[in-house]
Design a protein around this motif. Structure first.
Motif, PDB file in Angstrom:
ATOM      1  N   PHE A  52      15.036  -1.650   0.665  1.00 17.51           N
ATOM      2  CA  PHE A  52      15.621  -2.683  -0.188  1.00 17.51           C
ATOM      3  C   PHE A  52      15.135  -4.092   0.156  1.00 17.51           C
ATOM      4  N   PRO A  53      14.974  -4.436   1.454  1.00 17.52           N
ATOM      5  CA  PRO A  53      14.469  -5.784   1.748  1.00 17.52           C
ATOM      6  C   PRO A  53      13.124  -6.076   1.089  1.00 17.52           C
ATOM      7  N   ILE A  54      12.230  -5.097   1.054  1.00 13.31           N
ATOM      8  CA  ILE A  54      10.923  -5.305   0.433  1.00 13.31           C
ATOM      9  C   ILE A  54      11.069  -5.509  -1.067  1.00 13.31           C
ATOM     10  N   VAL A  55      11.972  -4.733  -1.678  1.00 13.25           N
ATOM     11  CA  VAL A  55      12.204  -4.858  -3.121  1.00 13.25           C
ATOM     12  C   VAL A  55      12.742  -6.245  -3.448  1.00 13.25           C
ATOM     13  N   LEU A  56      13.746  -6.686  -2.698  1.00 10.04           N
ATOM     14  CA  LEU A  56      14.343  -7.999  -2.948  1.00 10.04           C
ATOM     15  C   LEU A  56      13.346  -9.107  -2.648  1.00 10.04           C
ATOM     16  N   LEU A  57      12.592  -8.978  -1.566  1.00  2.03           N
ATOM     17  CA  LEU A  57      11.589  -9.984  -1.234  1.00  2.03           C
ATOM     18  C   LEU A  57      10.551 -10.111  -2.352  1.00  2.03           C
ATOM     19  N   THR A  58      10.117  -8.990  -2.893  1.00  2.33           N
ATOM     20  CA  THR A  58       9.132  -9.016  -3.979  1.00  2.33           C
ATOM     21  C   THR A  58       9.684  -9.736  -5.202  1.00  2.33           C
ATOM     22  N   ALA A  59      10.940  -9.437  -5.549  1.00  4.30           N
ATOM     23  CA  ALA A  59      11.560 -10.068  -6.719  1.00  4.30           C
ATOM     24  C   ALA A  59      11.700 -11.572  -6.516  1.00  4.30           C
ATOM     25  N   ILE A  60      12.137 -11.989  -5.322  1.00  7.23           N
ATOM     26  CA  ILE A  60      12.313 -13.417  -5.051  1.00  7.23           C
ATOM     27  C   ILE A  60      10.965 -14.137  -5.064  1.00  7.23           C
ATOM     28  N   ALA A  61       9.977 -13.548  -4.420  1.00  6.55           N
ATOM     29  CA  ALA A  61       8.654 -14.175  -4.370  1.00  6.55           C
ATOM     30  C   ALA A  61       8.065 -14.315  -5.768  1.00  6.55           C
ATOM     31  N   PHE A  62       8.231 -13.286  -6.586  1.00  7.24           N
ATOM     32  CA  PHE A  62       7.703 -13.339  -7.953  1.00  7.24           C
ATOM     33  C   PHE A  62       8.367 -14.448  -8.760  1.00  7.24           C
ATOM     34  N   GLN A  63       9.692 -14.531  -8.709  1.00  5.39           N
ATOM     35  CA  GLN A  63      10.410 -15.525  -9.494  1.00  5.39           C
ATOM     36  C   GLN A  63      10.121 -16.943  -9.007  1.00  5.39           C
ATOM     37  N   LEU A  64      10.011 -17.132  -7.701  1.00  5.88           N
ATOM     38  CA  LEU A  64       9.675 -18.461  -7.178  1.00  5.88           C
ATOM     39  C   LEU A  64       8.277 -18.882  -7.625  1.00  5.88           C
ATOM     40  N   ALA A  65       7.320 -17.958  -7.526  1.00  7.80           N
ATOM     41  CA  ALA A  65       5.957 -18.266  -7.955  1.00  7.80           C
ATOM     42  C   ALA A  65       5.910 -18.613  -9.431  1.00  7.80           C
ATOM     43  N   LYS A  66       6.686 -17.888 -10.221  1.00  7.61           N
ATOM     44  CA  LYS A  66       6.731 -18.135 -11.664  1.00  7.61           C
ATOM     45  C   LYS A  66       7.268 -19.527 -11.952  1.00  7.61           C
ATOM     46  N   ARG A  67       8.329 -19.927 -11.237  1.00  8.94           N
ATOM     47  CA  ARG A  67       8.940 -21.236 -11.485  1.00  8.94           C
ATOM     48  C   ARG A  67       8.033 -22.382 -11.043  1.00  8.94           C
ATOM     49  N   TYR A  68       7.332 -22.176  -9.920  1.00  7.19           N
ATOM     50  CA  TYR A  68       6.540 -23.268  -9.347  1.00  7.19           C
ATOM     51  C   TYR A  68       5.064 -23.185  -9.724  1.00  7.19           C
ATOM     52  N   LYS A  69       4.733 -22.297 -10.671  1.00  2.79           N
ATOM     53  CA  LYS A  69       3.381 -22.228 -11.227  1.00  2.79           C
ATOM     54  C   LYS A  69       2.310 -21.898 -10.184  1.00  2.79           C
ATOM     55  N   LEU A  70       2.606 -20.952  -9.302  1.00  2.00           N
ATOM     56  CA  LEU A  70       1.610 -20.432  -8.383  1.00  2.00           C
ATOM     57  C   LEU A  70       1.353 -18.963  -8.709  1.00  2.00           C
ATOM     58  N   PRO A  71       0.187 -18.435  -8.347  1.00  2.00           N
ATOM     59  CA  PRO A  71      -0.098 -17.020  -8.642  1.00  2.00           C
ATOM     60  C   PRO A  71       0.927 -16.102  -7.978  1.00  2.00           C
ATOM     61  N   PRO A  72       1.657 -15.305  -8.742  1.00  2.00           N
ATOM     62  CA  PRO A  72       2.722 -14.476  -8.155  1.00  2.00           C
ATOM     63  C   PRO A  72       2.245 -13.535  -7.065  1.00  2.00           C
ATOM     64  N   PHE A  73       1.082 -12.889  -7.276  1.00  2.00           N
ATOM     65  CA  PHE A  73       0.663 -11.898  -6.282  1.00  2.00           C
ATOM     66  C   PHE A  73       0.320 -12.569  -4.953  1.00  2.00           C
ATOM     67  N   ILE A  74      -0.106 -13.832  -4.974  1.00  2.00           N
ATOM     68  CA  ILE A  74      -0.388 -14.553  -3.730  1.00  2.00           C
ATOM     69  C   ILE A  74       0.901 -14.747  -2.935  1.00  2.00           C
ATOM     70  N   ILE A  75       1.952 -15.216  -3.601  1.00  2.28           N
ATOM     71  CA  ILE A  75       3.228 -15.461  -2.919  1.00  2.28           C
ATOM     72  C   ILE A  75       3.854 -14.146  -2.456  1.00  2.28           C
ATOM     73  N   ILE A  76       3.755 -13.102  -3.265  1.00  2.00           N
ATOM     74  CA  ILE A  76       4.324 -11.803  -2.886  1.00  2.00           C
ATOM     75  C   ILE A  76       3.636 -11.261  -1.641  1.00  2.00           C
ATOM     76  N   LEU A  77       2.307 -11.235  -1.646  1.00  2.00           N
ATOM     77  CA  LEU A  77       1.573 -10.669  -0.514  1.00  2.00           C
ATOM     78  C   LEU A  77       1.753 -11.513   0.742  1.00  2.00           C
ATOM     79  N   LEU A  78       1.756 -12.836   0.591  1.00  3.21           N
ATOM     80  CA  LEU A  78       1.970 -13.699   1.745  1.00  3.21           C
ATOM     81  C   LEU A  78       3.364 -13.486   2.324  1.00  3.21           C
TER      82      LEU A  78
END
Length: 646
Positions: A52-78
């Motif tokens: 579950f932590p990985i699932v939640l982390l992925t969702a948070i990273a994706f939404q933050l990247a979307k809001r701040y206009k950064l590539p989502p996969f970069i923020i998720i993988l980092l």
């Protein structure tokens, strides 16, 4: 105001909603493994929970990247790399690992945010990468920043975990068992509000031995807590569930309540916590803590005077309310009645808070979804949202259509085209009107057939802001003659919008923009009139659109600081008739006498053009010269000597 903190909160809120399906699966597995006591189910439940932590982390990273206009996969993988790195290092820091949460929620919440902010700090001009379309290009562009953030952030969190782990180990709180119970509830619920598994944190830091000791004769603190305090999970989840059913004003809250019901009955309330969501929800923090504390106070007083005789002590924590008290006491009606009273009292406490929260959501939700679809960084407040419900029953009946429209339009399929306003006196064109268009799934371009319903729903200001941002982008990033004047329509709602109107003014200040306003009853408000005068003071020019139909008022012509008046197409369609010609002639003469430029819009035929050209009308707009076209065609557009005919 859309501050950076509000962007982050919106990202977290959306992320919690995104993980609801996974939470439902987790709840089902936990419930099944406890009911059937099957080793395989327990193993599967544990494994799903560990991921579950990985699932939640992925969702948070994706939404933050979307809001701040950064590539989502970069923020998720980092974020994943940092999380795994810190967790691997924490094997040598067991106090820290156990001290935050068995599900590592603290790290999951902070790592994506810290990773994103670190990248923004290193590359404040991140828009340099916006035009790079390929993911591999993003990877190359962010390679060194990502490596730097990974090393720095991972090392910082490892150092923090070691210090905090030692601090938690050294903490000793000399409290009585009763005060320890209250402190445990308050701190654990406060942590749960921020997404941390609060009970695990508290019990690891202070120990949970006191839970096995008796609070009343024959009744341990743990049994007391399960029977009378946590009715349906943290925050007395069953009371919250009933309050949502009673006072919830949105389809979303009702849907979450229905999904959560079978699990809350068994004291599993993660669906409510992540689905509403309750985390970071300022409306529900007070009752989330107050209801279980009230349950402690009321039940403690009751049991002090009416002790309970415990018959069975091995009742599972997932046993539903009333059933657990019946089994523990073999049907003591006073204890069952006490539970019922606590449930009703908790529901009553929750109701006004749930009503306030869901009311704010119902008036904001559609506007925020629309803004999100259009990639606009705004978050409508409940004050602006109230305006969106100024319409009455007719809009309620069209609610389904509005939902369909909001789902249809997005930043990817809306377009802004430009239609020339040809100066027929000087034989040139430097004025263009920005017009909204939509690209349909089949590739065809259509006019904004959806605008009327969105305006009725109170979302016109969102559309206006999007158009203004597109116009700004075109002007700033093109080589087209900057002396050209672009006209933009402003809806009366926008002129009264305390959030969006200032954004538009700040965005377009200093550009050659003509704002076209439509005369309606809403234009008569003091705020709208002051804002119109403010546009003039900011050196924008103003046009009165659609004159000659609807709310046309000579009084407003005298009071508004307009520069141009546009004769509505419905009158131009009649200009070849005697009365129609007289009406258009008198309006054109009035404009000349009052010092306004006059525009004839909707001119489609040579006959109409010939009549218009004989009057005191300076500009012609319509299919006779050109349909609306993309911005890049402006530089090559020439209206004379051979205008288009259709």
């Amino acid at each position: 105001m859309n501050t950076p903190s509000s962007l982050a909160l919106r990202a977290y809120s959306d992320a919690f909603i995104n993980v609801v399906p996974y939470v439902i699966i987790m709840a089902l597995l936990v419930l099944s493994s406890n009911i059937f006591e099957a080793p395989n189910l327990t193993l599967i439940s544990s494994a799903v929970g560990q991921f579950f932590p990985i699932v939640l982390l992925t969702a948070i990273a994706f939404q933050l990247a979307k809001r701040y206009k950064l590539p989502p996969f970069i923020i998720i993988l980092l974020s994943m790399a940092v999380f795994i790195g810190v967790e691997a290092a924490s094997q040598n820091a067991p106090n820290f690992k156990a001290g935050f949460s068995s599900q590592h929620t603290f790290l999951v919440l902070i790592i994506p945010f810290l990773a994103l902010k670190s990248l923004l700090f290193i590359h404040p001009n991140k828009q340099d990468y916006y035009e790079i379309s390929k993911e591999v290009s993003d990877s190359i562009a962010f390679l060194y920043p990502v490596l730097f953030v990974f090393v720095g952030l991972t090392a910082s969190l490892i150092l923090m975990q070691q210090g905090l782990g030692k601090l938690l180990t050294d903490i000793e709180i000399p409290l009585s068992d009763d005060l320890l119970l209250i402190t445990r509830l308050f701190i654990s619920h406060l942590l749960s509000f921020f997404g941390v598994h609060g009970v695990n944190v508290f019990d690891t830091a202070t120990g949970s031995e006191f839970l096995t000791r008796p609070i009343f004769e024959g009744l341990t603190y743990k049994q007391y807590y399960d029977l009378f305090v946590i009715l349906g999970g943290d925050g007395a989840g069953l009371s919250l569930l009933l309050a949502v059913f009673i006072a919830g004003k949105t389809a979303h809250s009702q849907r979450i309540a229905r999904l959560a019901t079978p699990f809350v009955l068994f004291n599993i309330n993660e669906i409510l916590i992540f689905g509403l969501p309750l985390i970071f929800n300022k409306y529900l923090l007070v009752p989330f803590i107050a209801v279980p504390l009230t349950n402690i106070a009321v039940s403690y007083v009751f049991l002090s005077y009416y002790p309970v005789e415990v018959i069975h002590t091995n009742i599972s924590w997932i046993t539903p309310i009333f059933v657990n008290s019946y089994l523990v006491t073999e049907g003591n009606l006073s204890i069952i009645a006490l539970q019922a009273f606590l449930l009703a009292m908790g529901t009553a406490i929750y109701i006004p808070f749930v009503k306030a929260y869901t009311t704010s959501q119902s008036v904001e939700l559609k506007g925020n979804v629309l803004a999100n679809n259009l990639d606009l960084d705004i978050h409508l407040t409940s004050q602006q949202g109230i305006r969106t419900h100024k319409v009455k029953h007719d809009f309620i009946n069209l609610n389904f259509e509005v939902d369909q429209i909001i789902n249809l339009i997005s930043n990817d399929n809306l377009r802004v085209y430009f239609q020339p306003k040809v100066d027929i006196k000087n034989k040139q064109c430097q004025h263009y009107e920005a017009l909204l268009r939509i690209q349909m799934p089949d590739g065809s371009i259509k006019g904004p057939f959806f605008l009327e319903k969105l305006e009725a729903a109170g979302h016109a200001s969102i559309i206006d802001l999007w158009v203004c941002k597109q116009v700004y982008s075109y002007i700033k990033h093109s080589d087209t003659d900057k002396a050209q004047v672009i006209s933009i329509n402003l809806h009366p709602d926008t002129l009264s919008d305390t959030e969006i109107f200032p954004k538009i003014v700040a965005l377009l200040s200093g550009l050659n923009i003509d704002f076209e306003i439509i005369e309606r009853d809403l234009l008569n408000t003091t705020l709208a009139m002051n804002n119109i005068k403010g546009l003039k003071q900011r050196h924008f020019t103003l046009s009165m659109d659609d004159f000659g139909t609807g709310f046309s008022s000579l009084k407003l012509l005298c009071s508004l600081p307009i520069d141009t008046l546009k004769i509505d197409k419905s009158l131009i369609d009649l200009i070849e008739t005697p009365k129609g010609f007289i009406a258009c002639k008198n309006i054109a003469d009035l404009c000349e006498d009052m010092g306004f430029d006059c525009v004839a819009e909707g001119v489609e035929t040579f006959g109409q053009y010939e009549k218009v050209a004989s009057l005191n009308i300076k500009y012609v707009q319509g299919f006779y010269f050109s349909k609306a076209f993309p911005y890049y065609k402006i530089s090559s557009y020439t209206p004379f000597p051979s205008p288009q005919t259709e």
